[in-house]
Design a protein around this motif. Sequence first.
Motif, PDB file in Angstrom:
ATOM      1  N   ASP A 178      22.727 -24.248 -31.417  1.00 58.77           N
ATOM      2  CA  ASP A 178      21.889 -23.289 -32.129  1.00 58.77           C
ATOM      3  C   ASP A 178      20.494 -23.225 -31.523  1.00 58.77           C
ATOM      4  O   ASP A 178      19.905 -22.141 -31.399  1.00 58.77           O
ATOM      5  N   LEU A 179      19.947 -24.388 -31.170  1.00 56.89           N
ATOM      6  CA  LEU A 179      18.612 -24.438 -30.573  1.00 56.89           C
ATOM      7  C   LEU A 179      18.551 -23.595 -29.304  1.00 56.89           C
ATOM      8  O   LEU A 179      17.596 -22.838 -29.082  1.00 56.89           O
ATOM      9  N   SER A 180      19.575 -23.709 -28.468  1.00 58.77           N
ATOM     10  CA  SER A 180      19.612 -22.946 -27.224  1.00 58.77           C
ATOM     11  C   SER A 180      19.607 -21.451 -27.506  1.00 58.77           C
ATOM     12  O   SER A 180      18.854 -20.683 -26.880  1.00 58.77           O
ATOM     13  N   VAL A 181      20.427 -21.026 -28.443  1.00 67.03           N
ATOM     14  CA  VAL A 181      20.535 -19.604 -28.763  1.00 67.03           C
ATOM     15  C   VAL A 181      19.205 -19.070 -29.288  1.00 67.03           C
ATOM     16  O   VAL A 181      18.755 -17.978 -28.900  1.00 67.03           O
ATOM     17  N   ARG A 182      18.550 -19.822 -30.144  1.00 66.97           N
ATOM     18  CA  ARG A 182      17.251 -19.369 -30.674  1.00 66.97           C
ATOM     19  C   ARG A 182      16.220 -19.221 -29.563  1.00 66.97           C
ATOM     20  O   ARG A 182      15.467 -18.234 -29.520  1.00 66.97           O
ATOM     21  N   SER A 183      16.166 -20.177 -28.650  1.00 69.95           N
ATOM     22  CA  SER A 183      15.177 -20.121 -27.576  1.00 69.95           C
ATOM     23  C   SER A 183      15.490 -19.006 -26.589  1.00 69.95           C
ATOM     24  O   SER A 183      14.575 -18.355 -26.064  1.00 69.95           O
ATOM     25  N   ILE A 184      16.763 -18.762 -26.342  1.00 66.08           N
ATOM     26  CA  ILE A 184      17.145 -17.704 -25.408  1.00 66.08           C
ATOM     27  C   ILE A 184      16.900 -16.334 -26.037  1.00 66.08           C
ATOM     28  O   ILE A 184      16.519 -15.380 -25.347  1.00 66.08           O
ATOM     29  N   ALA A 185      17.066 -16.221 -27.346  1.00 68.35           N
ATOM     30  CA  ALA A 185      16.704 -14.984 -28.038  1.00 68.35           C
ATOM     31  C   ALA A 185      15.198 -14.750 -27.952  1.00 68.35           C
ATOM     32  O   ALA A 185      14.737 -13.606 -27.767  1.00 68.35           O
ATOM     33  N   ALA A 186      14.414 -15.813 -28.059  1.00 66.78           N
ATOM     34  CA  ALA A 186      12.964 -15.682 -27.933  1.00 66.78           C
ATOM     35  C   ALA A 186      12.581 -15.263 -26.518  1.00 66.78           C
ATOM     36  O   ALA A 186      11.630 -14.479 -26.325  1.00 66.78           O
ATOM     37  N   ALA A 187      13.316 -15.755 -25.518  1.00 65.25           N
ATOM     38  CA  ALA A 187      13.055 -15.347 -24.135  1.00 65.25           C
ATOM     39  C   ALA A 187      13.320 -13.855 -23.955  1.00 65.25           C
ATOM     40  O   ALA A 187      12.608 -13.172 -23.209  1.00 65.25           O
ATOM     41  N   ARG A 188      14.343 -13.341 -24.629  1.00 62.00           N
ATOM     42  CA  ARG A 188      14.626 -11.896 -24.570  1.00 62.00           C
ATOM     43  C   ARG A 188      13.430 -11.101 -25.085  1.00 62.00           C
ATOM     44  O   ARG A 188      13.015 -10.097 -24.477  1.00 62.00           O
ATOM     45  N   ASP A 189      12.853 -11.544 -26.190  1.00 62.90           N
ATOM     46  CA  ASP A 189      11.694 -10.841 -26.737  1.00 62.90           C
ATOM     47  C   ASP A 189      10.509 -10.906 -25.771  1.00 62.90           C
ATOM     48  O   ASP A 189       9.786  -9.914 -25.594  1.00 62.90           O
ATOM     49  N   ALA A 190      10.318 -12.067 -25.146  1.00 64.41           N
ATOM     50  CA  ALA A 190       9.220 -12.208 -24.187  1.00 64.41           C
ATOM     51  C   ALA A 190       9.437 -11.328 -22.966  1.00 64.41           C
ATOM     52  O   ALA A 190       8.476 -10.819 -22.376  1.00 64.41           O
ATOM     53  N   TYR A 191      10.688 -11.140 -22.582  1.00 68.94           N
ATOM     54  CA  TYR A 191      11.000 -10.292 -21.425  1.00 68.94           C
ATOM     55  C   TYR A 191      10.743  -8.823 -21.743  1.00 68.94           C
ATOM     56  O   TYR A 191      10.212  -8.081 -20.915  1.00 68.94           O
ATOM     57  N   GLN A 235       8.830  -7.584 -24.323  1.00 67.61           N
ATOM     58  CA  GLN A 235       7.538  -7.249 -24.914  1.00 67.61           C
ATOM     59  C   GLN A 235       6.355  -7.975 -24.294  1.00 67.61           C
ATOM     60  O   GLN A 235       5.202  -7.602 -24.538  1.00 67.61           O
ATOM     61  N   GLY A 236       6.630  -9.010 -23.500  1.00 67.71           N
ATOM     62  CA  GLY A 236       5.547  -9.813 -22.941  1.00 67.71           C
ATOM     63  C   GLY A 236       5.456  -9.698 -21.431  1.00 67.71           C
ATOM     64  O   GLY A 236       5.821  -8.674 -20.840  1.00 67.71           O
ATOM     65  N   GLU A 237       4.994 -10.789 -20.810  1.00 71.29           N
ATOM     66  CA  GLU A 237       4.743 -10.784 -19.366  1.00 71.29           C
ATOM     67  C   GLU A 237       5.833 -11.492 -18.565  1.00 71.29           C
ATOM     68  O   GLU A 237       5.720 -11.638 -17.349  1.00 71.29           O
ATOM     69  N   LEU A 238       6.911 -11.925 -19.238  1.00 71.32           N
ATOM     70  CA  LEU A 238       7.936 -12.700 -18.547  1.00 71.32           C
ATOM     71  C   LEU A 238       8.571 -11.910 -17.415  1.00 71.32           C
ATOM     72  O   LEU A 238       8.823 -12.459 -16.330  1.00 71.32           O
ATOM     73  N   ARG A 239       8.845 -10.633 -17.612  1.00 71.98           N
ATOM     74  CA  ARG A 239       9.494  -9.841 -16.556  1.00 71.98           C
ATOM     75  C   ARG A 239       8.642  -9.815 -15.298  1.00 71.98           C
ATOM     76  O   ARG A 239       9.160  -9.982 -14.185  1.00 71.98           O
ATOM     77  N   GLU A 240       7.349  -9.608 -15.437  1.00 72.57           N
ATOM     78  CA  GLU A 240       6.482  -9.543 -14.258  1.00 72.57           C
ATOM     79  C   GLU A 240       6.356 -10.901 -13.591  1.00 72.57           C
ATOM     80  O   GLU A 240       6.273 -10.985 -12.354  1.00 72.57           O
TER      81      GLU A 240
END
Length: 255
Positions: A133-146, A148-153
């Motif tokens: 579950d921890l992995s899924v929550r963190s990977i979902a958060a990474a999706r949001d950062a990609y 809406q945030g600067e992760l893609r760049e």
Amino acid sequence: MTRLEVDGVGLEVAHHPREGAPTLVFLHEGLGSVAQWRAWPARVADATGMGWLAYSRQGYGGSDPVDVPRPLSYMHDEAEGALPGLLAALRVTAPVLYGHSDGASIALVAAGRRTVDGLRALVLEAPHVICEDLSVRSIAAARDAYLQGELRERLRRYHGDNVDGAFWGWNRAWLDPGFRRWDLRPELPGVRVPTLVVQGRDDPYGTLAQVALVRDGVAGPCEVLLLDGCGHAPHREQPDAVLPAVAAFLGALRP
């Protein structure tokens, strides 16, 4: 850095063999590449007297692009296909697999299924054996950062035109409901080489249950290094603790 074609796929490769010594083979994380290892492979090689090899898997770094969505078996596919193909093409006869995150899971599959000839040992940083579950929550958060945030760049600096394939190939696989059934426990009894597991206690992508599964599941000897105040990338966050532990573990393999 060079490019090498393996089974019709162009891969970005850095290869620094050392005559008469085993070769450390670095398998990057789910969003990694050769460049993202930075100087770490050379540091470990110098500390152990070994050669080293790192490559960007298809869809990452400067390697050929990959179609998405990836199959949920993508780590098994890598362990049974591109990895042994690359080692055969470069005539690597005494590999030590050094994997981080997804790369550590690929190393476990390769060892468990005996797809790599002459394997000497495994070094596993933050390995995944099951989907938590921890992995899924963190990977979902990474999706949001990609999105809406600067992760893609930030990732584009390393992956260029591969950036979307690298991210979504990893992210959508882990967030697929079918991935909840992903489980490497059946592979572990086939792992008979010495294994070192390095895990941060504050890893947002995996709990200490992953460490226990490896330690209790492999057939060969297994050592564990747990690091306080450390997250998902021990070699970047606490290199001064990781390097001597890896060098000591691999000391018996020195030429």
